[in-house]
Each structure stands twice: as structure tokens, then as C-alpha cells.
Design a protein around this motif. Structure first.
Motif, PDB file in Angstrom:
ATOM      1  N   ASN A  96       0.743  -1.237   0.058  1.00 28.11           N
ATOM      2  CA  ASN A  96       0.075   0.071  -0.001  1.00 28.11           C
ATOM      3  C   ASN A  96       1.027   1.076  -0.110  1.00 28.11           C
ATOM      4  OD1 ASN A  96      -2.565  -1.130  -0.423  1.00 28.11           O
ATOM      5  ND2 ASN A  96      -2.796  -1.548   1.723  1.00 28.11           N
ATOM      6  N   VAL A  97       1.692   1.342  -1.144  1.00 28.14           N
ATOM      7  CA  VAL A  97       2.616   2.423  -1.301  1.00 28.14           C
ATOM      8  C   VAL A  97       1.964   3.495  -2.110  1.00 28.14           C
ATOM      9  CG1 VAL A  97       4.726   1.284  -0.851  1.00 28.14           C
ATOM     10  CG2 VAL A  97       3.714   1.367  -3.169  1.00 28.14           C
ATOM     11  N   LEU A  98       1.122   3.299  -2.858  1.00 27.14           N
ATOM     12  CA  LEU A  98       0.295   4.302  -3.616  1.00 27.14           C
ATOM     13  C   LEU A  98      -0.782   4.913  -2.692  1.00 27.14           C
ATOM     14  CD1 LEU A  98       0.298   2.533  -7.041  1.00 27.14           C
ATOM     15  CD2 LEU A  98       1.651   4.441  -6.341  1.00 27.14           C
ATOM     16  N   PRO A  99      -1.329   6.346  -3.089  1.00 24.88           N
ATOM     17  CA  PRO A  99      -2.298   6.722  -2.429  1.00 24.88           C
ATOM     18  C   PRO A  99      -3.635   5.981  -2.701  1.00 24.88           C
ATOM     19  CG  PRO A  99      -1.673   8.216  -4.186  1.00 24.88           C
ATOM     20  CD  PRO A  99      -0.792   7.081  -4.088  1.00 24.88           C
ATOM     21  N   VAL A 100      -3.628   5.013  -3.394  1.00 27.15           N
ATOM     22  CA  VAL A 100      -4.851   4.363  -3.457  1.00 27.15           C
ATOM     23  C   VAL A 100      -4.646   2.792  -3.090  1.00 27.15           C
ATOM     24  CG1 VAL A 100      -6.037   5.774  -5.290  1.00 27.15           C
ATOM     25  CG2 VAL A 100      -4.620   3.970  -6.044  1.00 27.15           C
ATOM     26  N   PRO A 101      -5.614   1.969  -2.620  1.00 27.11           N
ATOM     27  CA  PRO A 101      -5.314   0.630  -2.231  1.00 27.11           C
ATOM     28  C   PRO A 101      -5.439  -0.398  -3.481  1.00 27.11           C
ATOM     29  CG  PRO A 101      -7.687   1.124  -1.812  1.00 27.11           C
ATOM     30  CD  PRO A 101      -6.989   2.571  -2.293  1.00 27.11           C
ATOM     31  N   ALA A 102      -4.372  -1.347  -3.349  1.00 29.27           N
ATOM     32  CA  ALA A 102      -4.374  -2.299  -4.495  1.00 29.27           C
ATOM     33  C   ALA A 102      -5.570  -3.102  -4.420  1.00 29.27           C
ATOM     34  CB  ALA A 102      -3.232  -2.945  -4.525  1.00 29.27           C
ATOM     35  N   GLU A 103      -5.947  -3.802  -5.504  1.00 29.48           N
ATOM     36  CA  GLU A 103      -7.228  -4.535  -5.706  1.00 29.48           C
ATOM     37  C   GLU A 103      -6.435  -5.832  -6.192  1.00 29.48           C
ATOM     38  OE1 GLU A 103     -11.049  -5.827  -8.256  1.00 29.48           O
ATOM     39  OE2 GLU A 103     -10.530  -3.526  -8.089  1.00 29.48           O
ATOM     40  N   THR A 104      -6.645  -7.041  -5.758  1.00 29.91           N
ATOM     41  CA  THR A 104      -6.191  -8.211  -6.163  1.00 29.91           C
ATOM     42  C   THR A 104      -6.929  -8.881  -7.157  1.00 29.91           C
ATOM     43  OG1 THR A 104      -4.854  -8.747  -4.283  1.00 29.91           O
ATOM     44  CG2 THR A 104      -5.331 -10.437  -5.718  1.00 29.91           C
ATOM     45  N   ILE A 105      -6.813  -9.044  -8.342  1.00 27.73           N
ATOM     46  CA  ILE A 105      -7.721  -9.531  -9.520  1.00 27.73           C
ATOM     47  C   ILE A 105      -7.719 -10.839  -9.588  1.00 27.73           C
ATOM     48  CG2 ILE A 105      -8.158  -9.395 -12.275  1.00 27.73           C
ATOM     49  CD1 ILE A 105      -6.793  -6.639 -12.031  1.00 27.73           C
ATOM     50  N   LYS A 106      -6.351 -11.438  -9.610  1.00 29.97           N
ATOM     51  CA  LYS A 106      -6.503 -12.993  -9.642  1.00 29.97           C
ATOM     52  C   LYS A 106      -5.038 -13.442  -8.880  1.00 29.97           C
ATOM     53  CE  LYS A 106      -7.412 -16.962 -11.800  1.00 29.97           C
ATOM     54  NZ  LYS A 106      -8.077 -17.746 -10.777  1.00 29.97           N
ATOM     55  N   THR A 107      -5.349 -14.642  -8.360  1.00 33.69           N
ATOM     56  CA  THR A 107      -4.086 -15.425  -7.740  1.00 33.69           C
ATOM     57  C   THR A 107      -4.151 -16.930  -8.193  1.00 33.69           C
ATOM     58  OG1 THR A 107      -4.978 -15.768  -5.748  1.00 33.69           O
ATOM     59  CG2 THR A 107      -3.983 -13.683  -5.840  1.00 33.69           C
ATOM     60  N   ILE A 108      -2.913 -17.397  -8.274  1.00 31.08           N
ATOM     61  CA  ILE A 108      -2.768 -18.677  -8.559  1.00 31.08           C
ATOM     62  C   ILE A 108      -1.772 -19.308  -7.624  1.00 31.08           C
ATOM     63  CG2 ILE A 108      -3.936 -18.925 -10.676  1.00 31.08           C
ATOM     64  CD1 ILE A 108      -1.462 -19.207 -12.122  1.00 31.08           C
ATOM     65  N   SER A 109      -1.701 -20.521  -7.273  1.00 32.64           N
ATOM     66  CA  SER A 109      -0.672 -21.008  -6.320  1.00 32.64           C
ATOM     67  C   SER A 109       0.425 -22.141  -7.164  1.00 32.64           C
ATOM     68  CB  SER A 109      -1.024 -21.393  -5.179  1.00 32.64           C
ATOM     69  OG  SER A 109      -1.846 -22.771  -5.365  1.00 32.64           O
ATOM     70  N   PHE A 110       1.461 -22.079  -6.524  1.00 36.39           N
ATOM     71  CA  PHE A 110       2.491 -23.011  -7.213  1.00 36.39           C
ATOM     72  C   PHE A 110       3.132 -23.866  -5.894  1.00 36.39           C
ATOM     73  CE2 PHE A 110       2.155 -19.828 -10.418  1.00 36.39           C
ATOM     74  CZ  PHE A 110       1.984 -20.563 -11.762  1.00 36.39           C
ATOM     75  N   PRO A 111       3.710 -25.046  -6.538  1.00 36.74           N
ATOM     76  CA  PRO A 111       4.165 -25.888  -5.344  1.00 36.74           C
ATOM     77  C   PRO A 111       5.735 -25.367  -4.521  1.00 36.74           C
ATOM     78  CG  PRO A 111       4.375 -27.073  -7.263  1.00 36.74           C
ATOM     79  CD  PRO A 111       3.534 -25.929  -7.557  1.00 36.74           C
ATOM     80  N   ASN A 112       6.043 -24.520  -5.359  1.00 31.00           N
ATOM     81  CA  ASN A 112       7.473 -23.860  -4.980  1.00 31.00           C
ATOM     82  C   ASN A 112       7.841 -22.801  -5.632  1.00 31.00           C
ATOM     83  OD1 ASN A 112       9.151 -24.564  -7.559  1.00 31.00           O
ATOM     84  ND2 ASN A 112       8.829 -26.642  -6.817  1.00 31.00           N
ATOM     85  N   GLN A 113       8.854 -22.027  -5.222  1.00 24.07           N
ATOM     86  CA  GLN A 113       9.391 -20.832  -5.551  1.00 24.07           C
ATOM     87  C   GLN A 113       9.866 -20.717  -6.761  1.00 24.07           C
ATOM     88  OE1 GLN A 113       9.426 -17.692  -3.586  1.00 24.07           O
ATOM     89  NE2 GLN A 113      10.452 -16.553  -5.004  1.00 24.07           N
ATOM     90  N   GLU A 114      10.825 -21.794  -7.116  1.00 25.07           N
ATOM     91  CA  GLU A 114      11.174 -21.927  -8.512  1.00 25.07           C
ATOM     92  C   GLU A 114      10.172 -21.852  -9.621  1.00 25.07           C
ATOM     93  OE1 GLU A 114      13.809 -22.762  -5.596  1.00 25.07           O
ATOM     94  OE2 GLU A 114      12.043 -24.043  -6.063  1.00 25.07           O
ATOM     95  N   ILE A 115       9.304 -22.793  -9.373  1.00 28.01           N
ATOM     96  CA  ILE A 115       8.161 -22.585 -10.743  1.00 28.01           C
ATOM     97  C   ILE A 115       7.444 -21.416 -10.700  1.00 28.01           C
ATOM     98  CG2 ILE A 115       5.873 -23.658 -11.388  1.00 28.01           C
ATOM     99  CD1 ILE A 115       6.849 -26.488  -9.933  1.00 28.01           C
ATOM    100  N   ALA A 116       7.019 -20.763  -9.582  1.00 27.04           N
ATOM    101  CA  ALA A 116       6.313 -19.476  -9.662  1.00 27.04           C
ATOM    102  C   ALA A 116       7.315 -18.367 -10.091  1.00 27.04           C
ATOM    103  CB  ALA A 116       5.978 -19.140  -8.061  1.00 27.04           C
ATOM    104  N   ALA A 117       8.525 -18.426  -9.896  1.00 24.31           N
ATOM    105  CA  ALA A 117       9.374 -17.450 -10.407  1.00 24.31           C
ATOM    106  C   ALA A 117       9.720 -17.616 -11.724  1.00 24.31           C
ATOM    107  CB  ALA A 117      11.006 -17.603  -9.662  1.00 24.31           C
ATOM    108  N   SER A 118       9.655 -18.859 -12.377  1.00 29.63           N
ATOM    109  CA  SER A 118       9.728 -18.899 -13.772  1.00 29.63           C
ATOM    110  C   SER A 118       8.628 -18.403 -14.547  1.00 29.63           C
ATOM    111  CB  SER A 118      10.339 -20.399 -14.040  1.00 29.63           C
ATOM    112  OG  SER A 118       9.159 -21.375 -13.730  1.00 29.63           O
ATOM    113  N   VAL A 119       7.512 -18.719 -13.591  1.00 34.01           N
ATOM    114  CA  VAL A 119       6.071 -18.370 -14.627  1.00 34.01           C
ATOM    115  C   VAL A 119       6.111 -16.955 -14.616  1.00 34.01           C
ATOM    116  CG1 VAL A 119       3.747 -18.198 -14.189  1.00 34.01           C
ATOM    117  CG2 VAL A 119       5.076 -20.487 -14.116  1.00 34.01           C
TER     118      VAL A 119
END
Length: 106
Positions: free
Chosen positions: A38-61
Motif C-alpha cells: 500500500n505504497v500508492l495513495p490508493v489501495p491495490a485490488e487483487t484481480i487473480k491469484t494462483i498458487s504453485f508448489p515452490n518458489q522456482e516454478i512461481a518465479a519462472s512463470v
């Protein structure tokens, strides 16, 4: 200890001039990430999240998304993960994320 999942998220900030800044990022703690961003003067809205089993896969995507969207980066932003996107581009990202949810990676 159980390895926690890592999340890829798409967020938007709607600025006062109705400009929209989008962010594609990863985190292992969505609620902590919300409070950090929340660094901007307006709040962020999360549109979509998906999960991965580990950091490596998430980072490559995440890297594929960033590379694909690199020409749409907001140049003056200090954050390299902020993009100016058209509605059809936002839809394409959401669709891609939905497709990735269906891929078993664990």
C-alpha cells in the motif's frame, strides 16, 4: 516442515486520473504482501491469484509474464513490475493464469 505454496498474483491500482497500474508478482504470503504494497495513495485490488508448489516454478512463470509484458512497463515507475495494460491484455493474463491453474505441477 511443510513447504508453503507460492502465489502468482495480478493486482491493479486505479489512480485518481483513472489510469490503471497493474502488477504481476509472486509471494508466499498474500496478506503480508497486501500490507507491504500500500505504497500508492490508493489501495491495490487483487484481480487473480494462483498458487504453485515452490518458489522456482512461481518465479519462472512470473518471468515469462514479465518478459511478455516488458514493452508495457510503466517507464517512470521505480517498480519494474508495474504495467500499463489494456482491458484485453488484462483478460489474456487472467485466462493464462486460469489455464496454468489446470496444469498439475506437483
Amino acid at each position: 516442515s511443510r513447504v508453503s505454496r507460492v502465489y502468482l498474483y495480478l493486482k491493479v491500482w486505479v489512480l485518481s486520473d483513472n489510469k490503471r497500474w497493474y502488477k504481476v508478482g509472486i509471494t508466499n504470503n498474500l496478506s503480508r504482501r497486501d500490507s507491504e504494497q500500500n505504497v500508492l495513495p490508493v489501495p491495490a485490488e487483487t484481480i487473480k491469484t494462483i498458487s504453485f508448489p515452490n518458489q522456482e516454478i512461481a518465479a519462472s512463470v512470473e518471468k515469462v509474464f514479465h518478459d511478455t509484458l516488458s514493452h508495457l512497463r510503466i517507464k517512470r515507475a521505480s517498480n519494474k513490475e508495474l504495467f500499463a495494460l489494456e482491458p484485453k491484455q488484462v483478460s489474456a493474463i487472467i485466462d493464462a493464469m486460469k489455464n496454468l491453474e489446470r496444469v498439475p505441477c506437483a
